[in-house]
Design an enzyme around this catalytic site. Structure first.
Site, short mmCIF file in Angstrom:
data_model
loop_
_atom_site.label_atom_id
_atom_site.label_comp_id
_atom_site.label_asym_id
_atom_site.label_seq_id
_atom_site.Cartn_x
_atom_site.Cartn_y
_atom_site.Cartn_z
N HIS A 198 -9.96 12.75 0.80
CA HIS A 198 -11.32 13.26 0.98
C HIS A 198 -11.31 14.78 1.04
O HIS A 198 -10.38 15.38 1.60
CB HIS A 198 -11.94 12.71 2.27
CG HIS A 198 -11.97 11.21 2.33
ND1 HIS A 198 -10.98 10.48 2.95
CD2 HIS A 198 -12.85 10.32 1.80
CE1 HIS A 198 -11.27 9.18 2.82
NE2 HIS A 198 -12.38 9.06 2.12
N ASP A 251 -5.30 15.24 1.64
CA ASP A 251 -6.06 14.04 2.02
C ASP A 251 -6.98 13.67 0.83
O ASP A 251 -7.43 14.54 0.09
CB ASP A 251 -6.92 14.36 3.25
CG ASP A 251 -7.61 13.15 3.84
OD1 ASP A 251 -7.12 12.63 4.85
OD2 ASP A 251 -8.66 12.73 3.29
N HIS A 268 -12.90 17.42 8.45
CA HIS A 268 -14.33 17.34 8.09
C HIS A 268 -15.23 18.00 9.13
O HIS A 268 -16.42 18.21 8.87
CB HIS A 268 -14.78 15.88 7.94
CG HIS A 268 -14.08 15.13 6.87
ND1 HIS A 268 -14.05 15.56 5.55
CD2 HIS A 268 -13.36 13.97 6.88
CE1 HIS A 268 -13.36 14.70 4.82
NE2 HIS A 268 -12.91 13.74 5.61
N ASP A 325 -4.34 8.99 2.63
CA ASP A 325 -5.27 8.00 2.10
C ASP A 325 -5.45 8.08 0.58
O ASP A 325 -6.25 7.33 0.01
CB ASP A 325 -6.62 8.06 2.82
CG ASP A 325 -7.09 9.48 3.08
OD1 ASP A 325 -6.47 10.42 2.57
OD2 ASP A 325 -8.10 9.64 3.81
ZN LIG Z 1 -9.38 11.11 4.23
#
Ligand SMILES: [Zn+2]
Length: 327
Positions: free
Chosen positions: A171, A169, A132, A256
């Site tokens: 996200h 992931d 990120h 996740d």
């Molecule tokens: Zn994540």
């Protein structure tokens, strides 16, 4: 002829991961503790080798992605005793800078191992995560964009021209996408739950300018079954990777999207991560001389973080693509 039994998977873990103390935050020291080689070794395949990170000048390589003003600011916040790097949730303590540099160092050491042939692939059990982080801003528990720095290192130090980054992931790997959005030399394929923070990563985000078509997003609705999500990966990610034909494949391995993870609402299991890993290895066998470097990103349910890493690394160590069987 290479004896397939001798092919090694490098496992990199560094005590620097314990220098980023975030207290009771969900991205905390226990994530690194559960992945210490001595805690995981008995469950990993025999041909996994445990490597110490090298002595790279990590900061010099960080500057291939992040401006000096940003790294100096991170250093100042740490020197003042720590604090929040963004408006959200990216905390640092006095030694977090060393931890973030340690994660980069491990990734660069993995690159050297794989490029020298000492290992056919590698997994880095590192923290803080990186996907990120923006060019000049920390975001979402991430300080430095470790996988992007690794891609630049491979291009500049090891003369790799085409790198693919696969991010599973849960996200969206928004930082990685931003860094390479106009760059056709790095294909970024990201599969994430949508809607979910950071609320980006829709299929119409495809790159810009010369990078148009080199960003691929798979947006998975909350509650999607594992079979349906794996089918999306197979239908979108795998053909794009084959068409791009990278020389080396990188994985932003966040765990996740596991069905028991507290931060999202998808339903992958250890078996799903194994399947994606096998499929990526088959592509790496066809295009990349088998070279894969996988970096840990998220994964916050500790028992499943542990078991997903075991599943992923054991697949990296033991899967043989059809061309290798019976040699
Ligand atoms: Zn994540």
């Amino acid at each position: 002829m290479i004896d397939a039994q001798l092919l090694k998977t490098a496992y990199l873990w560094t005590p620097a991961a314990l220098l980023h103390n975030t207290g009771t935050h969900v991205e905390n020291l226990k994530r690194a503790e559960t992945l210490r080689p001595e805690k995981i070794r008995s469950e990993l395949a025999q041909n996994v080798i445990y490597e110490e990170p090298g002595n790279h000048d990590a900061l010099t390589w960080v500057h291939t992605v992040h401006p000096r003003e940003y790294t100096e600011w991170v250093e100042r916040v740490c020197a003042k005793g720590g604090g929040l790097l963004d408006e959200g949730d990216t905390h640092v303590c006095p030694t977090s800078m060393q931890a973030a540099l340690g994660a980069v160092d491990a990734a660069l050491a993995a690159a050297d191992r794989v490029m020298s042939g000492a290992a056919r692939n590698a997994f880095c059990a590192i923290r803080p995560p990186g996907h990120h982080a923006l060019i000049d801003r920390a975001m979402g528990f991430c300080i430095f964009a470790t996988i992007s720095i690794l891609a630049r290192y491979l291009q500049r130090k090891h003369n790799i021209k085409k790198v693919a980054i696969v991010d599973f992931d849960v996200h969206h790997g928004n930082g990685t996408q931003d860094i390479f959005y106009e760059d056709p030399s790095v294909l970024v394929v990201s599969m994430q739950q949508y809607p979910l923070w950071p609320m980006s990563g829709l299929p119409d985000e495809t790159g810009d300018g010369p990078g148009e078509g080199f960003t691929i997003n798979i947006a998975v609705p909350p509650g999607t079954s594992e079979d349906a999500q794996l089918a999306m990966f197979e239908d979108v990610a795998l053909p794009a990777l084959r068409k791009f034909a990278p020389e080396l494949l990188l994985i932003s391995a966040g765990f996740d999207a596991h069905r028991d993870d507290p931060l999202a609402d998808l339903n992958l299991t250890e078996a799903g991560y194994e399947q994606m890993t096998r499929q990526l290895m088959d592509i790496a066998a066809d295009h990349c001389g088998q070279r894969i470097i996988s970096l840990l990103e998220g994964g916050y349910q500790l028992d499943h973080l542990h078991s997903c890493v075991i599943a992923h690394v054991n697949t990296l160590a033991t899967h043989r693509n059809p061309g290798q069987v019976a040699k």
